[in-house]
Enzyme design. Structure first.
Site, mmCIF file in Angstrom:
data_model
loop_
_atom_site.group_PDB
_atom_site.id
_atom_site.type_symbol
_atom_site.label_atom_id
_atom_site.label_comp_id
_atom_site.label_asym_id
_atom_site.label_seq_id
_atom_site.Cartn_x
_atom_site.Cartn_y
_atom_site.Cartn_z
ATOM 1 N NE ARG A 50 -26.250 26.082 23.941
ATOM 2 C CZ ARG A 50 -26.537 27.327 23.778
ATOM 3 N NH1 ARG A 50 -26.467 27.875 22.591
ATOM 4 N NH2 ARG A 50 -26.937 28.064 24.791
ATOM 5 C CE LYS A 153 -21.434 46.457 16.910
ATOM 6 N NZ LYS A 153 -21.459 47.085 15.590
ATOM 7 C CG ASP A 182 -15.975 50.739 18.641
ATOM 8 O OD1 ASP A 182 -15.434 50.501 17.535
ATOM 9 O OD2 ASP A 182 -16.932 51.497 18.764
ATOM 10 C CG HIS A 183 -13.803 46.336 14.704
ATOM 11 N ND1 HIS A 183 -15.165 46.423 14.678
ATOM 12 C CD2 HIS A 183 -13.398 46.520 13.422
ATOM 13 C CE1 HIS A 183 -15.562 46.638 13.443
ATOM 14 N NE2 HIS A 183 -14.511 46.712 12.647
ATOM 15 C CE LYS A 187 -11.831 49.655 11.242
ATOM 16 N NZ LYS A 187 -11.706 48.543 10.309
ATOM 17 C CD GLU A 221 -20.125 48.234 6.518
ATOM 18 O OE1 GLU A 221 -19.435 47.218 6.653
ATOM 19 O OE2 GLU A 221 -21.205 48.413 7.101
ATOM 20 C CG ASP A 240 -24.119 47.045 12.719
ATOM 21 O OD1 ASP A 240 -23.659 46.255 13.558
ATOM 22 O OD2 ASP A 240 -23.752 47.073 11.528
ATOM 23 C CG HIS A 245 -17.900 50.993 14.532
ATOM 24 N ND1 HIS A 245 -17.394 50.360 15.636
ATOM 25 C CD2 HIS A 245 -18.451 50.014 13.770
ATOM 26 C CE1 HIS A 245 -17.627 49.048 15.534
ATOM 27 N NE2 HIS A 245 -18.272 48.826 14.423
ATOM 28 C CE LYS A 343 -24.206 46.255 7.306
ATOM 29 N NZ LYS A 343 -22.760 46.115 7.511
HETATM 30 C C1 BG6 Z 1 -19.260 45.825 12.613
HETATM 31 C C2 BG6 Z 1 -20.676 45.850 12.137
HETATM 32 O O1 BG6 Z 1 -19.163 46.312 13.920
HETATM 33 O O2 BG6 Z 1 -18.452 46.632 11.758
HETATM 34 C C3 BG6 Z 1 -20.780 45.397 10.681
HETATM 35 O O3 BG6 Z 1 -21.470 44.995 12.943
HETATM 36 C C4 BG6 Z 1 -19.845 46.200 9.824
HETATM 37 O O4 BG6 Z 1 -22.121 45.544 10.216
HETATM 38 C C5 BG6 Z 1 -18.434 46.206 10.410
HETATM 39 O O5 BG6 Z 1 -19.836 45.620 8.526
HETATM 40 C C6 BG6 Z 1 -17.526 47.138 9.643
HETATM 41 O O6 BG6 Z 1 -16.219 46.961 10.078
HETATM 42 P P1 BG6 Z 1 -14.984 47.268 9.128
HETATM 43 O O7 BG6 Z 1 -13.802 47.069 10.002
HETATM 44 O O8 BG6 Z 1 -15.081 46.303 7.997
HETATM 45 O O9 BG6 Z 1 -15.170 48.680 8.663
#
Ligand code: BG6
Length: 490
Positions: A50, A153, A182-183, A187, A221, A240, A245, A343
């Site tokens: 934007r 996501k 989905d990252h 990994k 985390e 989340d 994950h 968290k």
């Molecule tokens: C994300 C979440 O998908 O994954 C975050 O939205 C989270 O809340 C993160 O902190 C964790 O990813 P990683 O790769 O740091 O474990």
């Protein structure tokens, strides 16, 4: 999993190019692919947003992002990379997409194939998809080219909204063009789960209810909500982390060997796992699921969730979730899968623990009170990436003492740095390999599982407090204690 092929010439269009994800993950990933010689000679990155900005201002911003999140480019590399970056600050209204089309047409060879990356908030998502369709940008520019879309996501907030998003996407694109990210799947250690299971014969005979007592999946985390309260308070730990994950990790641990290693065979096996998970009835939620919320740390130096910036008063959002799930199929009947994530826990640790059954018969002449510990396999996804297998050994000496010892594999022993998840995923999307992306039915099956829990939690009650810096609420410990088990401390 693809080999080191080079993608076709392409233009990567990033919607949401001024956002955090672009700076922290996407641009660093593109740059590293570029440095690794993995991008085609003709590639272009088009930032779309934007905010008005010149190409040069965008480049300067991206350079700063690389300095902060990747490495400072030297002059020669930057000179080769920077001209590939352009920016269009034309907004998300339909006219902006006409301008995007013109811009793409002017890109030469790179214009032949297009990868759209939707790094935009959910309220902008549908508009972008629709406008791409209307501007004729969803179809490949000619019969030799391709067009794909990568979707970030959150993919919906419950089953119904996920279905709606899928319907919107699939009105414009074909499922084969859609790459839902989905990252965690990108990994290295997650990818290695399949290699570990299916490239080695020794695990398969043990990998079932006959020998496995239970499985634990922990994603811990230490960070709090950071500056994301606007998003996070609407989501919570279940949406989340668990829906995406943790359930992905569960599918990789529990799935059957696929008939072949193509994207659809693998994803079909994963969907079968999700469909085999026993649905949680509303009345079972209180028994099978625990929600928590971090309070201030015991020393008082870390604020509780409710005192974090941007968290609305009276929020009931959980920052911790633990579940007991059962995969009701032949392989896993009766084996609990305990999942937990939170968290502000005391450690950043993601691991899968496979706990085997105790030996059926005690070894004679043990010192009293020396209970043998069942075999335990620990797959460390992050950090200290590696695998440990714990087994009992005799302590040298004339009395028969036992002690658990471990055989360890450490990823650093390869002596090479693991690529970032986003590097792998971006490259795969460019190559058209969807193995590490979630298919429509996979996403919907995952939402089917968590939606009854979300609904039960929405009806009332509060998450159980836990001190920041602890391992979560006591209720999560009780979840296992009822079964005579304990969480393994990572
Ligand atoms: C994300 C979440 O998908 O994954 C975050 O939205 C989270 O809340 C993160 O902190 C964790 O990813 P990683 O790769 O740091 O474990």
């Amino acid at each position: 999993m693809s080999g080191p092929r080079t993608p076709d010439p392409l233009a990567l269009v990033i919607f949401g190019a001024t956002g955090d994800l672009t700076r922290r993950k996407l641009l660093p990933a593109v740059y590293r692919l570029f440095l690794g010689g993995l991008l085609p000679a003709d590639f272009a990155v088009v930032g779309f947003g934007r905010e008005e900005m010149s190409d040069d201002d965008f480049r300067a911003r991206m350079r700063a992002a690389l300095e902060e999140h990747a490495e400072a480019p030297d002059a020669a590399r930057w000179e080769a990379f920077a001209p590939r970056l352009t920016y269009l600050g034309v907004g998300f209204e339909p006219e902006g997409f006409g301008k995007l089309r013109e811009h793409l047409e002017g890109l030469g060879a790179a214009a032949g194939n297009r990868l759209y990356y939707l790094a935009v908030p959910p309220n902008v998502f549908s508009g972008v998809v629709e406008n791409l369709g209307r501007a004729g940008l969803a179809k490949p520019p000619d019969e030799r080219g391709w067009t794909r879309v990568v979707v970030e996501k959150p993919f919906g907030r419950d089953l119904e909204s996920a279905r709606r998003l899928n319907a919107e996407l699939l009105r414009v694109f074909d499922e084969r063009q859609v790459f839902r990210i989905d990252h965690y799947l990108g990994k290295e250690t997650t990818q290695n789960l399949l290699v570990f299971r299916f490239a080695n014969v020794i695990w398969e005979p043990l990998w079932s209810r006959n020998h496995v007592d239970h499985v634990q999946i922990t994603v811990g985390e230490t960070v709090g909500v950071e500056r994301r309260a606007g998003y996070y308070d609407q989501a919570g730990a279940l949406r989340d982390m668990v829906q995406s994950h943790l359930l992905q990790l569960l599918t990789l641990v529990a799935m059957e060997p696929p008939a072949s290693y193509d994207a659809d065979s693998i994803r079909s096996e994963k969907v079968k796992v999700l469909r085999s998970v026993r649905p949680m009835a509303r009345e079972a939620v209180a028994r099978e699921a625990v929600r928590g919320r971090y309070a201030a740390s015991r020393r008082g130096n870390v604020p509780g969730y409710l005192d974090e910036e941007g968290v609305p008063a009276g929020s009931r959002t959980e920052t911790y979730a633990a579940l007991r799930l059962f995969v009701d199929n032949w392989r896993w009947a009766g084996v609990p899968f305990y999942l937990r994530t939170g968290k502000r826990l005391c450690d950043r640790a993601t691991e899968v623990v496979v706990r085997f059954r105790p030996a059926p018969h005690p070894i004679v002449d043990l010192v009293e009170g020396d209970d043998p510990v069942p075999n335990t396999l620990v797959l460390r996804i992050q950090p200290n990436e590696g695998i440990s297998l714990w087994f009992e050994a005799k302590v040298p000496g004339l009395v028969g003492r036992l002690q658990p010892v471990s055989m360890d594999f450490d990823y650093t022993s390869f002596g090479v740095e693991s690529p970032e998840a986003y590097q792998r995923l971006l490259l795969d999307a460019m190559l058209g390999d969807a193995t590490l992306f979630a298919r429509r039915d996979e996403v919907e099956s995952a939402w089917t599982l968590v939606t009854p829990i979300l609904e039960a939690w929405a009806e009332g009650g509060e998450p159980e407090p836990y001190p920041a810096g602890s391992w979560g609420p006591e209720g999560a410990d009780r979840l296992l204690e009822q079964d005579g088990r304990r969480w393994r401390a990572p």
